[in-house]
Design an enzyme around this catalytic site. Structure first.
Site, PDB file in Angstrom:
ATOM      1  N   ASP A  88      34.973  -0.334 -60.029  1.00  0.00           N
ATOM      2  CA  ASP A  88      35.238  -0.488 -58.606  1.00  0.00           C
ATOM      3  C   ASP A  88      34.994  -1.921 -58.145  1.00  0.00           C
ATOM      4  OD1 ASP A  88      32.511  -0.520 -58.671  1.00  0.00           O
ATOM      5  OD2 ASP A  88      32.284   1.481 -57.828  1.00  0.00           O
ATOM      6  N   ASP A 126      30.162  -3.450 -60.866  1.00  0.00           N
ATOM      7  CA  ASP A 126      30.598  -3.586 -62.248  1.00  0.00           C
ATOM      8  C   ASP A 126      31.049  -5.000 -62.570  1.00  0.00           C
ATOM      9  OD1 ASP A 126      30.186  -0.867 -62.765  1.00  0.00           O
ATOM     10  OD2 ASP A 126      32.071  -0.405 -61.766  1.00  0.00           O
ATOM     11  N   ASP A 184      34.366   3.058 -65.591  1.00  0.00           N
ATOM     12  CA  ASP A 184      33.162   3.324 -64.835  1.00  0.00           C
ATOM     13  C   ASP A 184      33.297   4.762 -64.333  1.00  0.00           C
ATOM     14  OD1 ASP A 184      30.906   2.911 -63.108  1.00  0.00           O
ATOM     15  OD2 ASP A 184      32.332   2.673 -61.463  1.00  0.00           O
TER      16      ASP A 184
HETATM   17  P1  ADP Z   1      27.942   4.183 -61.951  1.00  0.00           P
HETATM   18  O1  ADP Z   1      27.737   3.440 -63.220  1.00  0.00           O
HETATM   19  O2  ADP Z   1      28.244   5.624 -62.215  1.00  0.00           O
HETATM   20  O3  ADP Z   1      28.914   3.553 -61.048  1.00  0.00           O
HETATM   21  P2  ADP Z   1      25.618   2.964 -60.715  1.00  0.00           P
HETATM   22  O4  ADP Z   1      25.438   2.002 -61.843  1.00  0.00           O
HETATM   23  O5  ADP Z   1      26.094   2.425 -59.442  1.00  0.00           O
HETATM   24  O6  ADP Z   1      26.528   4.181 -61.173  1.00  0.00           O
HETATM   25  O7  ADP Z   1      24.255   3.700 -60.425  1.00  0.00           O
HETATM   26  C1  ADP Z   1      23.569   4.378 -61.452  1.00  0.00           C
HETATM   27  C2  ADP Z   1      22.536   5.295 -60.897  1.00  0.00           C
HETATM   28  O8  ADP Z   1      21.556   4.558 -60.200  1.00  0.00           O
HETATM   29  C3  ADP Z   1      23.066   6.310 -59.902  1.00  0.00           C
HETATM   30  O9  ADP Z   1      23.554   7.453 -60.535  1.00  0.00           O
HETATM   31  C4  ADP Z   1      21.858   6.565 -59.055  1.00  0.00           C
HETATM   32  O10 ADP Z   1      21.039   7.531 -59.653  1.00  0.00           O
HETATM   33  C5  ADP Z   1      21.118   5.250 -59.038  1.00  0.00           C
HETATM   34  N1  ADP Z   1      21.450   4.464 -57.859  1.00  0.00           N
HETATM   35  C6  ADP Z   1      22.117   3.307 -57.826  1.00  0.00           C
HETATM   36  N2  ADP Z   1      22.230   2.838 -56.568  1.00  0.00           N
HETATM   37  C7  ADP Z   1      21.639   3.743 -55.759  1.00  0.00           C
HETATM   38  C8  ADP Z   1      21.441   3.852 -54.355  1.00  0.00           C
HETATM   39  N3  ADP Z   1      21.883   2.948 -53.490  1.00  0.00           N
HETATM   40  N4  ADP Z   1      20.787   4.945 -53.910  1.00  0.00           N
HETATM   41  C9  ADP Z   1      20.349   5.871 -54.757  1.00  0.00           C
HETATM   42  N5  ADP Z   1      20.519   5.828 -56.062  1.00  0.00           N
HETATM   43  C10 ADP Z   1      21.147   4.791 -56.586  1.00  0.00           C
HETATM   44 MG    MG Z   2      30.252   2.339 -59.940  1.00  0.00          MG
END
Ligand code: ADP
Ligand code: MG
Length: 636
Positions: A532, A536, A333
């Site tokens: 994390d 995921d 991730d």
């Molecule tokens: P990663 O796969 O890198 O861990 P996430 O799946 O958690 O990222 O989130 C993907 C995208 O969705 C983020 O890059 C963001 O743009 C948006 N996003 C997710 N959760 C939030 C939040 N609480 N506030 C703002 N944007 C969010």
């Molecule tokens: Mg993440």
């Protein structure tokens, strides 16, 4: 802090050893008496050796027979020894009684040795616990009072002096110190902690005096939960072990049948004498028993689990340790895994007609209900501003978050998500976002009702050790390393380039991550996913091995992942993998050793070139050998 049942176990190892020694002494005296011609004495001493040395195995063997209607090797051994004694009495060949006693003696010795070996792995895990304190210094009515840990209550205020162990999980309410968390994370580098931060039971306070507030019951402290998990891991047999156990039962029946045939048929077929036939049939019972095979797996895996636990790597069970040795592809991730996740607001660009404060305030009002690192960063950046928490907040994992702020629907999230709610994304903001993303920044859009208020660029640092950690994994034979992220393509590629992964999958929803893991599994069979553990979860569950990291604190990860890395260090993945590979190789070696011994001894017995004592020594020797070989996994 030993539990009563552990104590009984300790004394049991002790009695086993004493029984073996007594049996040896009686055997020696019996042999001596027989040699000097005192037959009466010999016939008194030798049966005593049988009883003392064989009591425990006989009891266990009979219990299995009666309770589970299964034959086990303990019972086979006893039958073989009694058979030898019977044969000796019948033919007046008293040395056979000695042979039987030797069998019992060696069986008793190796039983005690195996018990000792198991105890060592157990102790190794217990050493985690030896780090926990029995008492704590509580402040009551301004007075320090020493009380047992079990009497601590949530809300108690405790004092920890410099150089003392932290007695239970608690939050610092005053003071500043460095804490050595090696007991939990395996990292001996102390880290700085101060007011508001959590400290864990079993970790070592550095130079500062600390006042702590107990915020959870002592029995649910992190280290206690870790110990419970490791104990559960010890109790659950991995599939390979279950297979061998099923095999053992069928095999034991087969041995008895074959033993019977061997005791009856040879005189008719090859013209063996009855004495030779029965003697060889008894030796067959011993050497054909799968003891060494049984001891090939569990001691090895338990040692590996104990070793991991000491280094801050928790394997939920032995199967995961074996599996970790086979991993050919790893998916990471991005946020919080390849990057530090300690994100900060880098820049705020308001839409025309709004101010940066408007953007931050609205965003913070909804994000204050979020657990996402992005949310934390925004709330932090808006901490000096004046806003209230939004209501009816809903987080959409991997996309964004919405809520009602000042009676208006407020949306924060990635471009795709926000676009579903607003009429247009202004061109100038899109261009600015694009540039920021190419620099590796994560850009989130903030909108209210159908109007964009602005964008917030979030900076996240790639972990310093990411590149070396990935290089180590390749050296261990991982063929494919990919990055999965919900973030946009440009940001993702920037990070991917910095750490050197093979492939990047961006703009993924949590369930897309699951599908990619599935596809990787078809190509590479055994696939690990490192995340994390919070958003995921589906991908972690789908992966052959789900690895959660940096969770000294997060319950969800502790529950959902197969392997938990207590320290926030990517290098631990390679350590876990190396351990898995060692475990796998040792198990393989052990099985080969065990089978070779069985085959060699069977042939030797059939050709009449071994006697019963040699058969027993070969059989028990190989069993002890594989057990000790498994214990090597305790070493770093
Ligand atoms: P990663 O796969 O890198 O861990 P996430 O799946 O958690 O990222 O989130 C993907 C995208 O969705 C983020 O890059 C963001 O743009 C948006 N996003 C997710 N959760 C939030 C939040 N609480 N506030 C703002 N944007 C969010
Ligand atoms: Mg993440």
């Amino acid at each position: 802090m030993l539990y009563p049942q552990r104590l009984t176990q300790l004394t049991k190892e002790h009695t086993d050893a004493v029984a073996a020694i007594l049996c040896g002494v009686l055997l020696f005296l019996g042999w001596f008496a027989l040699h000097l011609g005192f037959l009466g004495w010999a016939l008194l001493l030798l049966p005593a050796a049988y009883v003392i040395g064989g009591y425990e195995s006989a009891r266990e063997g009979l219990t299995t027979l009666i309770k589970e209607k299964e034959l086990d090797v303990d019972l086979l051994m006893i039958v073989a020894a009694l058979g030898a004694a019977g044969l000796g009495l019948w033919r007046k060949e008293y040395h056979l009684i000695i042979d039987g006693a030797i069998l019992i003696l060696i069986f008793a010795i190796s039983g005690a040795l195996e018990g000792y070996a198991m105890q060592r792995t157990e102790r190794s895990i217990r050493s985690l616990m030896s780090l926990t304190q029995d008492t704590a210094r509580v402040l009551r009515l301004g007075q320090e009072e020493v009380v047992p840990i079990s009497q601590l209550k949530v809300g108690d205020e405790i004092v920890v002096k410099p150089g003392e162990l932290i007695p239970t999980d608690a939050v610092i309410i005053s003071g500043y110190s460095t804490i050595n968390q090696a007991a939990i994370t395996g990292e001996s580098l102390p880290i700085e902690k101060t007011i508001g931060e959590e400290v864990f039971a079993g970790t070592l306070n550095g130079y500062g005096a600390l006042h702590l507030k107990v915020h959870q019951p002592p029995e649910s402290s992190l280290i206690q939960r870790v110990i419970r998990l490791v104990e559960q891991a010890q109790d659950s047999a991995p599939p390979s072990q279950q297979f061998i156990e099923r095999f053992e039962r069928r095999y034991a029946r087969f041995i008895v049948l074959a033993g019977l045939l061997l005791a009856i048929l040879p005189p008719f077929i090859w013209g063996w004498s009855w004495e030779v036939t029965i003697y060889r049939a008894l030796t067959f019972l011993v050497v054909a028993s799968p003891c060494a095979l049984m001891a090939s797996i569990m001691p090895t895996l338990l040692s590996g689990i104990a070793n991991g636990a000491r280094q801050g790597i928790l394997f939920k069970n032995g199967a995961q340790l074996e599996m970790m040795g086979k991993v050919r592809a790893i998916a990471f991730d991005k946020t919080g895994t390849l990057t530090t996740g300690q994100v900060q607001v880098f820049k705020v660009i308001p839409n025309s007609g709004y101010s940066s404060e408007d953007v931050l305030k609205s965003a913070a009002s909804v994000e204050s209900s979020s657990e996402h690192p992005i949310g934390n960063a925004i709330v932090q950046a808006a901490s000096a501003l004046d806003w209230v928490k939004a209501v009816e907040v809903r987080a959409i994992p991997g996309q964004g978050i919405v809520g009602l702020y000042e009676h208006k629907q407020t949306i924060v999230g990635n471009a795709t998500f926000v676009k579903q709610h607003v009429t247009v994304l202004p061109d100038d903001l899109q261009d600015a976002a694009c540039l920021l993303e190419e620099e590796g920044k994560t850009v989130v859009w903030v909108a209210q009702e159908s109007v964009v208020l602005g964008v917030i660029a979030i900076a996240d640092l790639v972990r310093a050790e990411a590149t070396t950690a990935i290089a180590q994994l390749r050296k261990l034979g991982v063929q494919q390393i990919v990055m999965l992220t919900g973030d946009n393509q440009r940001t993702a590629h920037n990070v991917a380039q910095a750490v050197g992964v093979d492939r990047v999958y961006a703009e993924l929803l949590p369930e897309d991550k699951l599908h990619i893991i599935h596809r990787l599994q078809q190509e590479y069979h055994t696939v690990a996913m490192v995340g994390d553990g919070i958003n995921d979860a589906p991908a972690l569950a789908q992966a052959s091995v789900g690895i959660a990291m940096g969770v000294a604190g997060s319950d969800i990860a502790l529950e959902t992942a197969d392997i938990v890395l207590m320290a926030d260090r990517l290098e631990k993945i390679a350590v876990a993998m190396h351990l898995g590979q060692r475990a796998q190789a040792t198990v393989k070696q052990n099985i080969i050793i065990a089978l070779s011994f069985i085959v060699l001894l069977l042939i030797g017995n059939f050709l009449g070139s071994i006697n019963l004592p040699i058969g027993v020594i070969g059989h028990e020797g190989s069993t002890v050998m594989v057990t000790l070989s498994g214990l090597r996994l305790l070493r770093k």
